[in-house]
Design a protein around this motif. Sequence first.
Motif, PDB file in Angstrom:
ATOM      1  N   SER A   1       1.038  -1.084  -0.046  1.00  0.00           N
ATOM      2  CA  SER A   1       0.074   0.047  -0.004  1.00  0.00           C
ATOM      3  C   SER A   1       1.067   1.194   0.066  1.00  0.00           C
ATOM      4  CB  SER A   1      -0.954  -0.016   1.313  1.00  0.00           C
ATOM      5  OG  SER A   1      -0.200   0.334   2.377  1.00  0.00           O
TER       6      SER A   1
ATOM      7  N   THR B   1      -4.869   6.575   2.089  1.00  0.00           N
ATOM      8  CA  THR B   1      -3.989   5.297   1.792  1.00  0.00           C
ATOM      9  C   THR B   1      -4.758   4.711   0.496  1.00  0.00           C
ATOM     10  OG1 THR B   1      -5.165   4.046   3.308  1.00  0.00           O
ATOM     11  CG2 THR B   1      -3.153   5.015   3.981  1.00  0.00           C
TER      12      THR B   1
ATOM     13  N   GLY C   1       0.628   5.660   0.697  1.00  0.00           N
ATOM     14  CA  GLY C   1      -0.281   6.742   1.426  1.00  0.00           C
ATOM     15  C   GLY C   1       0.141   7.962   1.677  1.00  0.00           C
TER      16      GLY C   1
END
Length: 121
Positions: free
Chosen positions: A33, A50, A35
Amino acid sequence: QVQLVESGGGLVQTGGSLRLSCVGSGSIFRIRSMGWYRQAPGKQRDLVATIITDGSVNYADSVKGRFTISFGNTRNTVFLQMSSLKPEDTAVYYCNAATVARSGGYDADYWGQGTQVTVSS
């Protein structure tokens, strides 16, 4: 190891727009991920938005409807489109990447150096 470089901060008037960019390098295949977080003077670093590699997104309540997070053409680039900016959005904005280990579990968080966003009233 993942290295992150942000760009796009600056000074803008209330109601204006800015687009932040963050490019990751190194072990980008491990990124799960990415973000954006922000930190105003004297305050803690807070989540802004995110995005996970499956496309799922999450926003802080304070930016919903005004900010949009997205990946670039590759999953090592992330953008934050900020619109209807307010003075309270003034902060240093940090790019974050979370990576996974070979086992698939959480590995580490990486941070960029930060980019200043200042919204004048």
